[in-house]
Design an enzyme around this catalytic site. Structure first.
Site, PDB file in Angstrom:
ATOM      1  N   ARG A  48       0.863  -1.188   0.000  1.00 32.29           N
ATOM      2  CA  ARG A  48       0.000   0.000   0.000  1.00 32.29           C
ATOM      3  C   ARG A  48       0.892   1.229   0.000  1.00 32.29           C
ATOM      4  NH1 ARG A  48       2.474   1.733   3.747  1.00 32.29           N
ATOM      5  NH2 ARG A  48       0.969   3.411   3.826  1.00 32.29           N
ATOM      6  N   GLY A  49       0.252   2.416  -0.064  1.00 33.41           N
ATOM      7  CA  GLY A  49       1.023   3.660  -0.214  1.00 33.41           C
ATOM      8  C   GLY A  49       1.075   3.981  -1.705  1.00 33.41           C
ATOM      9  N   ALA A  50       0.660   5.204  -2.054  1.00 37.70           N
ATOM     10  CA  ALA A  50       0.475   5.533  -3.478  1.00 37.70           C
ATOM     11  C   ALA A  50       1.717   5.274  -4.354  1.00 37.70           C
ATOM     12  CB  ALA A  50      -0.008   6.973  -3.598  1.00 37.70           C
ATOM     13  N   ARG A  88      -7.768   0.211  -6.411  1.00 39.80           N
ATOM     14  CA  ARG A  88      -7.528   1.272  -5.414  1.00 39.80           C
ATOM     15  C   ARG A  88      -7.668   2.614  -6.152  1.00 39.80           C
ATOM     16  NH1 ARG A  88      -4.167   0.992  -0.424  1.00 39.80           N
ATOM     17  NH2 ARG A  88      -6.036   2.124   0.202  1.00 39.80           N
ATOM     18  N   GLN A 196      -1.689   1.761   9.884  1.00 39.93           N
ATOM     19  CA  GLN A 196      -0.402   1.961   9.196  1.00 39.93           C
ATOM     20  C   GLN A 196       0.580   2.736  10.074  1.00 39.93           C
ATOM     21  OE1 GLN A 196      -3.422   2.537   7.858  1.00 39.93           O
ATOM     22  NE2 GLN A 196      -3.470   2.192   5.663  1.00 39.93           N
ATOM     23  N   ASP A 237      -2.346  10.923  -1.720  1.00 40.49           N
ATOM     24  CA  ASP A 237      -2.710   9.871  -2.672  1.00 40.49           C
ATOM     25  C   ASP A 237      -3.082  10.444  -4.028  1.00 40.49           C
ATOM     26  OD1 ASP A 237      -2.929   8.205  -0.132  1.00 40.49           O
ATOM     27  OD2 ASP A 237      -3.178   6.801  -1.794  1.00 40.49           O
ATOM     28  N   ASN A 247      -5.830  12.153   0.978  1.00 41.15           N
ATOM     29  CA  ASN A 247      -4.860  11.336   1.725  1.00 41.15           C
ATOM     30  C   ASN A 247      -5.638  10.494   2.732  1.00 41.15           C
ATOM     31  OD1 ASN A 247      -2.073  10.608   2.235  1.00 41.15           O
ATOM     32  ND2 ASN A 247      -2.288  11.630   4.205  1.00 41.15           N
ATOM     33  N   LYS A 248      -4.928   9.659   3.449  1.00 38.33           N
ATOM     34  CA  LYS A 248      -5.547   8.718   4.388  1.00 38.33           C
ATOM     35  C   LYS A 248      -6.610   9.381   5.257  1.00 38.33           C
ATOM     36  CE  LYS A 248      -5.132   5.233   4.609  1.00 38.33           C
ATOM     37  NZ  LYS A 248      -6.140   4.427   3.867  1.00 38.33           N
TER      38      LYS A 248
HETATM   39  O1  MRU Z   1      -4.409   3.018   2.297  1.00 39.15           O
HETATM   40  P1  MRU Z   1      -2.957   3.287   2.161  1.00 39.15           P
HETATM   41  O2  MRU Z   1      -2.126   2.696   3.256  1.00 39.15           O
HETATM   42  O3  MRU Z   1      -2.437   2.934   0.783  1.00 39.15           O
HETATM   43  O4  MRU Z   1      -2.835   4.868   2.287  1.00 39.15           O
HETATM   44  C1  MRU Z   1      -1.589   5.466   2.234  1.00 39.15           C
HETATM   45  C2  MRU Z   1      -1.637   6.918   2.415  1.00 39.15           C
HETATM   46  O5  MRU Z   1      -2.661   7.519   2.582  1.00 39.15           O
HETATM   47  C3  MRU Z   1      -0.347   7.649   2.282  1.00 39.15           C
HETATM   48  O6  MRU Z   1      -0.351   8.796   3.064  1.00 39.15           O
HETATM   49  C4  MRU Z   1      -0.167   8.052   0.819  1.00 39.15           C
HETATM   50  O7  MRU Z   1      -0.336   6.964  -0.032  1.00 39.15           O
HETATM   51  C5  MRU Z   1       1.152   8.635   0.584  1.00 39.15           C
HETATM   52  S1  MRU Z   1       2.428   7.426   0.699  1.00 39.15           S
HETATM   53  C6  MRU Z   1       3.843   8.235   0.422  1.00 39.15           C
END
Ligand code: MRU
Length: 339
Positions: A48-50, A88, A196, A237, A247-248
């Site tokens: 996970r993470g963009a 996603r 996370q 994201d 973002n999250k």
């Molecule tokens: O659901 P996730 O864990 O993929 O969400 C991640 C986030 O929201 C991060 O802040 C975002 O992807 C930036 S990662 C550098």
């Protein structure tokens, strides 16, 4: 050689993805030999993470091209690309990479996949991975310019190596900031429901020997008020042309708190998270995930079976609440006008 925390690894024509759901207690890699395997890992939050899911989807697209057997490559890759993007939908890096590999493959293949085409597609994927690394390094350099000496910061979710594949974005700034004596202490939101922050950011910070403390998400207001937080640093994201940032889930709440308490709120992300096709955050599709991810913790229910639950994975922070957006191209301030 890969670091024990490296989120993915290409080896013997397969992609090995670190199962982040099991961190920080177990380090296990899942082998992906087909694009469907990669999609499953992205959908199920193994990775996970963009930025990380962007790069991983590039390898997934390569596997799709490699295993192609039909007679209409365009139709096939369009279908595959849509499958990736819909798994996603908020993370822009995913659609950016998937569309880039799709278009590149169609351009060079003329409907026929041979060894030469495969070699070039793989090279393009490796190029994306390299670009991602270079971008993040520059993003972190730029982010450091924002920090005053000995800052105490708050961060949300995980934006480190695990989320990016390399150095990290917001967490990269925090870790490098500590090494440069610009950061002295980090508060980490646990980041419900996937934790996370608790599982991944705490792991990255503790491994780096950085003084930090985890809080539950609803403690952020208290901590900002009482603990003299200098600024909040988060990732992104998807960023719209006007600077509205997805973002999250919980990020928007932090931005409102920052405004009220007059502290800086920084978004740190590579420009591959900026969607130049959308004018504002209203156009960002927010991923809605399974309610059971909120209703259960470690397989145990925390509410009644009949309880209705909401589970948006992200929220959108309006541009005017963001003090600065840092990319590899520079430090941008409201009103945002990215290059
Ligand atoms: O659901 P996730 O864990 O993929 O969400 C991640 C986030 O929201 C991060 O802040 C975002 O992807 C930036 S990662 C550098």
């Amino acid at each position: 050689m890969f670091s024990p925390l490296y989120p993915f690894l290409w080896k013997r024509d397969s992609l090995f993805i670190l199962d982040q759901r099991k961190l920080p207690f177990k380090k296990e890699y899942i082998k992906c030999s087909s694009y469907k395997d990669v999609i499953k890992c992205i959908k199920d939050m193994v990775v996970r993470g963009a930025p990380a899911i962007g790069v991983v989807s590039g390898y997934g697209m390569y596997l799709a091209v490699k295993n192609y057997k039909g007679n209409n490559l365009k139709e096939y890759l369009t279908k595959v690309a849509n499958e990736f993007i819909s798994c996603r939908p908020t993370a822009y890096n995913l659609s950016y990479v998937v569309n880039r590999i799709k278009n590149f493959s169609l351009e060079i293949s003329k409907n026929k996949v041979d060894d030469k085409v495969l070699e070039l597609v793989f090279k393009e994927v490796e190029e994306i991975r390299e670009e991602n690394k270079k971008m993040l390094q520059k993003v972190v350099e730029n982010g450091l310019k924002l920090l005053k000496k000995n800052s105490c910061v708050l961060t949300h979710c995980n934006t480190g190596v695990l989320a990016c594949g390399d150095i990290g974005s917001a967490l990269g700034v925090i870790i490098e900031g500590y090494k440069n004596k610009k950061i002295s202490f980090v508060f980490v939101d646990e980041t419900r429901p996937y934790l996370q922050g608790a599982r991944l950011t705490m792991l990255e910070l503790l491994s780096a020997g950085i003084p930090c403390c985890m809080i539950t998400d609803n403690m952020a207001g208290y901590v900002i008020k009482e603990k003299r937080i200098n600024c909040i640093i988060v990732g992104a994201d998807r960023i719209a042309k006007n600077g509205d940032t997805a973002n999250k889930i919980g990020t928007y709440t932090l931005a409102v708190l920052a405004k009220y308490h007059k502290i800086s709120f920084y978004v740190v992300a590579p420009s591959s998270s900026i969607d130049k096709d959308i004018s504002t955050g209203k156009e960002i599709k927010i991923e809605q995930r399974d309610e059971d991810e909120v209703k259960y913790i470690n397989g145990k229910p925390i509410t009644l079976e009949t309880a209705k639950v909401l589970h948006p994975a992200f929220d959108v922070t309006p541009a005017e609440l963001i003090t600065a957006i840092v990319t590899e191209e520079g430090i941008f301030k409201y009103p945002y006008n990215f290059k």
